[in-house]
Structure formats: structure tokens, C-alpha cells
Design a protein around this motif. Structure first.
Motif, PDB file in Angstrom:
ATOM      1  N   VAL A   1       0.891  -1.060   0.189  1.00 17.48           N
ATOM      2  CA  VAL A   1       0.026  -0.062  -0.053  1.00 17.48           C
ATOM      3  C   VAL A   1       0.906   1.187  -0.029  1.00 17.48           C
ATOM      4  O   VAL A   1       0.643   2.092  -0.748  1.00 17.48           O
ATOM      5  N   MET A   2       1.741   1.279   0.908  1.00 16.43           N
ATOM      6  CA  MET A   2       2.901   2.414   0.945  1.00 16.43           C
ATOM      7  C   MET A   2       3.493   2.406  -0.641  1.00 16.43           C
ATOM      8  O   MET A   2       3.577   3.520  -1.023  1.00 16.43           O
ATOM      9  N   SER A   3       3.913   1.543  -1.377  1.00 18.13           N
ATOM     10  CA  SER A   3       4.678   1.613  -2.360  1.00 18.13           C
ATOM     11  C   SER A   3       3.695   2.187  -3.408  1.00 18.13           C
ATOM     12  O   SER A   3       3.928   2.734  -4.407  1.00 18.13           O
ATOM     13  N   LYS A   4       2.275   1.846  -3.345  1.00 15.87           N
ATOM     14  CA  LYS A   4       1.353   2.288  -4.308  1.00 15.87           C
ATOM     15  C   LYS A   4       0.895   3.541  -4.268  1.00 15.87           C
ATOM     16  O   LYS A   4       0.427   4.508  -5.230  1.00 15.87           O
ATOM     17  N   THR A   5       0.572   4.122  -2.938  1.00 13.94           N
ATOM     18  CA  THR A   5       0.106   5.363  -2.663  1.00 13.94           C
ATOM     19  C   THR A   5       1.251   6.635  -2.483  1.00 13.94           C
ATOM     20  O   THR A   5       0.768   7.916  -2.411  1.00 13.94           O
ATOM     21  N   MET A   6       2.479   6.357  -2.242  1.00 14.57           N
ATOM     22  CA  MET A   6       3.473   7.369  -1.998  1.00 14.57           C
ATOM     23  C   MET A   6       3.614   8.273  -3.294  1.00 14.57           C
ATOM     24  O   MET A   6       3.583   7.468  -4.252  1.00 14.57           O
ATOM     25  N   PRO A   7       3.633   9.563  -3.185  1.00 14.26           N
ATOM     26  CA  PRO A   7       4.299  10.353  -4.341  1.00 14.26           C
ATOM     27  C   PRO A   7       5.620   9.748  -5.057  1.00 14.26           C
ATOM     28  O   PRO A   7       6.507   9.144  -4.170  1.00 14.26           O
ATOM     29  N   PRO A   8       5.922   9.944  -6.193  1.00  8.52           N
ATOM     30  CA  PRO A   8       6.669   9.247  -6.993  1.00  8.52           C
ATOM     31  C   PRO A   8       8.115   9.791  -6.546  1.00  8.52           C
ATOM     32  O   PRO A   8       8.904   8.998  -6.678  1.00  8.52           O
ATOM     33  N   GLU A   9       8.081  10.990  -6.003  1.00  8.75           N
ATOM     34  CA  GLU A   9       9.546  11.521  -5.575  1.00  8.75           C
ATOM     35  C   GLU A   9       9.997  10.433  -4.523  1.00  8.75           C
ATOM     36  O   GLU A   9      11.286  10.656  -4.133  1.00  8.75           O
ATOM     37  N   PHE A  10       9.235   9.717  -3.935  1.00  9.71           N
ATOM     38  CA  PHE A  10       9.769   8.663  -2.807  1.00  9.71           C
ATOM     39  C   PHE A  10       9.985   7.466  -3.209  1.00  9.71           C
ATOM     40  O   PHE A  10      10.337   6.776  -2.375  1.00  9.71           O
ATOM     41  N   ALA A  11       9.694   6.994  -4.430  1.00 12.37           N
ATOM     42  CA  ALA A  11       9.687   5.771  -4.856  1.00 12.37           C
ATOM     43  C   ALA A  11      10.951   5.168  -5.014  1.00 12.37           C
ATOM     44  O   ALA A  11      11.024   4.043  -4.350  1.00 12.37           O
ATOM     45  N   LYS A  12      12.014   5.685  -5.181  1.00 10.87           N
ATOM     46  CA  LYS A  12      13.507   5.250  -5.246  1.00 10.87           C
ATOM     47  C   LYS A  12      13.834   5.055  -3.605  1.00 10.87           C
ATOM     48  O   LYS A  12      14.423   3.809  -3.197  1.00 10.87           O
ATOM     49  N   LEU A  13      13.753   5.921  -2.517  1.00 10.26           N
ATOM     50  CA  LEU A  13      13.881   5.716  -1.251  1.00 10.26           C
ATOM     51  C   LEU A  13      13.100   4.391  -0.801  1.00 10.26           C
ATOM     52  O   LEU A  13      13.598   3.897   0.015  1.00 10.26           O
ATOM     53  N   LEU A  14      11.866   4.638  -1.052  1.00 11.25           N
ATOM     54  CA  LEU A  14      10.893   3.654  -0.527  1.00 11.25           C
ATOM     55  C   LEU A  14      11.398   2.171  -0.926  1.00 11.25           C
ATOM     56  O   LEU A  14      11.439   1.343  -0.361  1.00 11.25           O
ATOM     57  N   ASN A  15      11.528   2.077  -2.170  1.00  8.35           N
ATOM     58  CA  ASN A  15      11.967   0.750  -2.847  1.00  8.35           C
ATOM     59  C   ASN A  15      13.294   0.290  -2.107  1.00  8.35           C
ATOM     60  O   ASN A  15      13.598  -0.999  -1.846  1.00  8.35           O
TER      61      ASN A  15
END
Length: 178
Positions: free
Chosen positions: A125-139
Motif C-alpha cells: 500500500v505504501m509503495s502504491k500510494t506514495m508520491p513518485p519522488e519517494f519511490a526510489k527511497l521507498l524501494n
């Protein structure tokens, strides 16, 4: 005056009723035995009453799933934000006020497996709903945690309880983002 429905409406109501709403009722005796069987010493088949409770609870969960899929977000949130739902989750995870009575080793392992699965769902859910600028950090943060969750589950399955429910690995949608 009789309420008349079109045939398609009647067919839909019949299908939904047979899928979700027709169920065996849990009797007062079933509830009493499940709550405290010592009050019913003359009962020779308590398993039947527990099984009736299991069937009823599973059908209620199926009905809850129907509501969560079919209702508008405003109404889904009323369910998700309710104290009843929060209390249910806390009870299942054995962290609420009403803790289970004397969990066995297998129940503890099952609770851990369930918590791991919920954590995996939460990461998705976090991966799907976070803004794109957080994608790399989140992954970057999720990758090792996802591996850890899978490893803990496999350890439990191989060394403790053989009949744990299958761990549903969820591939996170932003994995390919660099």
C-alpha cells in the motif's frame, strides 16, 4: 402494494443472497458453549458448536469483503475507522485488551505469520500510494525488509509449524524504478 423488480434485478438479488447472505445461524447454545463450555457439562458434542461458530464467522468475513469491494469509499471508511474493526485487528494480533487465552506455540507462530502478511500488505500500500519522488527511497528501504519478512516466515514454516497458511508474496509495483 407489491414491490416489483425487473428480472435482471431479481436474478442479481438471488445470486447475492445465495452467495453472501444465506447462512446457518449461530444459536444461543453455540455462543454459550463457545464462551464457557463449563456451564454445559451435559453437552456431548461441543465440537459441533465450535464448528457452527467457525462457519458463521467465515461467512461474516465473506460478507464484509463484499461490502468493502462494493461500497463507496465514504462507507468503507466508516467500517475501517470503527472501533469494532480496530478491536478485531488488535484481538487477532493479540495486542489488544482482550488477549487470547493461553496461546499455544502453533497459535503464536500463526499470529506471527499473520502479522508478517499484514506488514507485507502495508508495504505494498505504501509503495502504491506514495508520491513518485519517494519511490526510489521507498524501494531501497522496502527491499531488505521484504526479504526479511519472507525469511522469517520460511524459518517458522520449516522449523516450527508445518501447516502455516501460504505466505502471499506481493511484488511491489515500483521495484523497477531506479
Amino acid at each position: 402494494m407489491v414491490n416489483r423488480h425487473k428480472q435482471k434485478g431479481k436474478d442479481l438479488m438471488e445470486r447475492l443472497e445465495s452467495t453472501y447472505l444465506i447462512r446457518k445461524r449461530v444459536s444461543k447454545l453455540d455462543l454459550g458453549i463457545i464462551n464457557d463450555s463449563s456451564y454445559f457439562p451435559e453437552n456431548s458434542k461441543p465440537d459441533r458448536h465450535y464448528n457452527n461458530g467457525v462457519v458463521h464467522a467465515r461467512q461474516d468475513l465473506k460478507l464484509l469483503e463484499f461490502f468493502m469491494v462494493q461500497m463507496k469509499p465514504r462507507y468503507r471508511m466508516k467500517i475501517l475507522h470503527s472501533d469494532e474493526f480496530k478491536n478485531f485487528i488488535e484481538s487477532v494480533l493479540d495486542i489488544g485488551v482482550t488477549k487470547f487465552n493461553k496461546q499455544t506455540k502453533e497459535e503464536n507462530e500463526s499470529s506471527r505469520a499473520f502479522a508478517l502478511q499484514l506488514m507485507n500488505y502495508s508495504l505494498q500500500v505504501m509503495s502504491k500510494t506514495m508520491p513518485p519522488e519517494f519511490a526510489k527511497l521507498l524501494n531501497n528501504a522496502i527491499e531488505p525488509l521484504d526479504d526479511l519478512l519472507s525469511a522469517i516466515y520460511e524459518y517458522s514454516k520449516n522449523n516450527n509449524v508445518k501447516d502455516l497458511p501460504r505466505f502471499r508474496e506481493l511484488r511491489l509495483p515500483n521495484r523497477g524504478i531506479a
